[in-house]
Write a protein that holds these residues in place. Structure first.
Motif, mmCIF file in Angstrom:
data_model
loop_
_atom_site.group_PDB
_atom_site.id
_atom_site.type_symbol
_atom_site.label_atom_id
_atom_site.label_comp_id
_atom_site.label_asym_id
_atom_site.label_seq_id
_atom_site.Cartn_x
_atom_site.Cartn_y
_atom_site.Cartn_z
ATOM 1 N N SER A 1 -5.487 -7.020 -8.841
ATOM 2 C CA SER A 1 -6.224 -6.107 -7.951
ATOM 3 C C SER A 1 -7.310 -6.848 -7.176
ATOM 4 O O SER A 1 -7.558 -6.546 -6.000
ATOM 5 C CB SER A 1 -6.849 -4.962 -8.765
ATOM 6 O OG SER A 1 -7.957 -5.398 -9.536
ATOM 7 N N LYS B 1 -1.547 0.017 -3.557
ATOM 8 C CA LYS B 1 -2.743 0.661 -3.001
ATOM 9 C C LYS B 1 -3.795 0.928 -4.070
ATOM 10 O O LYS B 1 -4.989 0.990 -3.780
ATOM 11 C CB LYS B 1 -2.381 1.946 -2.264
ATOM 12 C CG LYS B 1 -1.768 3.047 -3.090
ATOM 13 C CD LYS B 1 -1.457 4.246 -2.185
ATOM 14 C CE LYS B 1 -0.841 5.396 -2.938
ATOM 15 N NZ LYS B 1 -0.534 6.541 -2.040
ATOM 16 N N ASN C 1 0.803 -1.236 0.000
ATOM 17 C CA ASN C 1 0.000 0.000 0.000
ATOM 18 C C ASN C 1 0.833 1.281 0.000
ATOM 19 O O ASN C 1 0.295 2.361 0.258
ATOM 20 C CB ASN C 1 -0.976 0.029 1.184
ATOM 21 C CG ASN C 1 -2.006 -1.076 1.100
ATOM 22 O OD1 ASN C 1 -2.507 -1.397 0.028
ATOM 23 N ND2 ASN C 1 -2.309 -1.680 2.242
ATOM 24 N N LYS D 1 -8.047 -4.461 -4.168
ATOM 25 C CA LYS D 1 -7.678 -3.078 -4.406
ATOM 26 C C LYS D 1 -8.466 -2.481 -5.572
ATOM 27 O O LYS D 1 -9.000 -3.204 -6.426
ATOM 28 C CB LYS D 1 -6.172 -2.988 -4.715
ATOM 29 C CG LYS D 1 -5.282 -3.636 -3.662
ATOM 30 C CD LYS D 1 -5.424 -2.970 -2.309
ATOM 31 C CE LYS D 1 -4.662 -3.708 -1.216
ATOM 32 N NZ LYS D 1 -3.239 -3.917 -1.472
#
Length: 274
Positions: free
Chosen positions: A262, A242, A139, A267
């Motif tokens: 992702s 992130k 992140n 994310k």
């Protein structure tokens, strides 16, 4: 995984695995994976728990090899009611890399796919050790993925796309690098750039854009240890970002690799057009 078959990219394989696991789970079946080719899956991903150990033992494989594979086969093309299985032992030998949750228009399929993946898999100690060597915290960066396929160099001979001429290549590279720098500025965050093109990654290094060490390749054509490890590192590092961005243009391929990275990481994923 049949050693006599040629398989697609790993994300397509993952989509098939998660879909089959979902069918097994909906029918109350245990789920096992035999994946020693084109590489050993358990070297990179481990079962999350002993109670859901997906690794097929040699004894279990021997029992399955005795079955007549011509009996009891059914076609399921990924759309429609999930098959209700009988008490016979089922095996999947042929698959297409579709996401059956998405194809059945499941609301919030990304969250369900994420949950199913993490019920099965966690990074192996070997993979975690290699990821830790980069000393990049989760992140603390954005991931930007660009898939050129054959636009810059002939990477996938079976794909109809041909390399661009030199002027077009330079223009495409320049546009991608400009967009990377723009995203770093607007997101106020350092980017880690991922691509299927070693040539582009080398140009990024020349421009002081951060990329991970190692050579990329497509596992359909190259299954050596370096290429496979790089693929797993890239997928997991995308999952740890992130935010995840996929650059697109007429000469860039709409890759599923960053999307599923992702989803594994839970994310935000965004497509950015050049």
């Amino acid at each position: 995984m049949d050693p006599d078959r040629k398989y697609p990219g790993f994300v397509d394989i993952l989509k098939a695995i998660i879909g089959c696991y979902y069918i097994a789970k909906m029918n109350g079946y245990k789920f096992k994976i035999h994946f020693d080719t084109p590489f050993q899956l358990s070297k990179f991903l481990s079962p999350l728990s002993e109670s859901n150990d997906w690794i097929l033992s040699a004894c279990e494989k021997a029992d399955i090899d005795k079955l007549n594979i011509s009996i009891g086969l059914m076609d399921y093309n990924g759309i429609g009611k999930i098959p209700q299985l009988t008490r016979a032992r089922y095996q999947v030998r042929n698959f297409i890399g579709w996401n059956i949750l998405q194809r059945n228009n499941m609301v919030g399929w990304e969250k369900k796919w994420h949950e199913l993946y993490h019920e099965l898999f966690q990074p192996s100690n070997y993979l975690l050790k290699n990821i830790a060597e980069f000393k990049i915290k989760e992140n603390e960066y954005i991931a930007i993925h660009i898939r050129f396929v054959n636009a810059l160099e002939l990477a996938e001979p079976d794909f109809p796309q041909k390399p661009l001429n030199e002027v077009e290549k330079m223009n495409l590279i320049s546009s991608c690098i400009s967009k990377i720098k723009e995203l770093e500025s607007t997101e106020n965050s350092k980017a880690v750039v991922f691509s299927d093109s070693n040539y582009f990654l080398s140009r990024c290094r020349d421009m002081d854009i951060f990329v991970l060490a190692g050579n990329v390749g497509h596992i359909t054509y190259n299954q050596n240890d370096e290429i496979v490890l790089k693929m797993f590192i890239d997928l997991n590092m995308i999952a740890r970002a992130k935010k995840v961005f996929s650059l697109r243009s007429n000469n860039l391929y709409a890759s599923a690799f960053p999307l599923y990275g992702s989803i594994i990481g839970g994310k935000l994923f965004s497509v950015v057009n050049l």
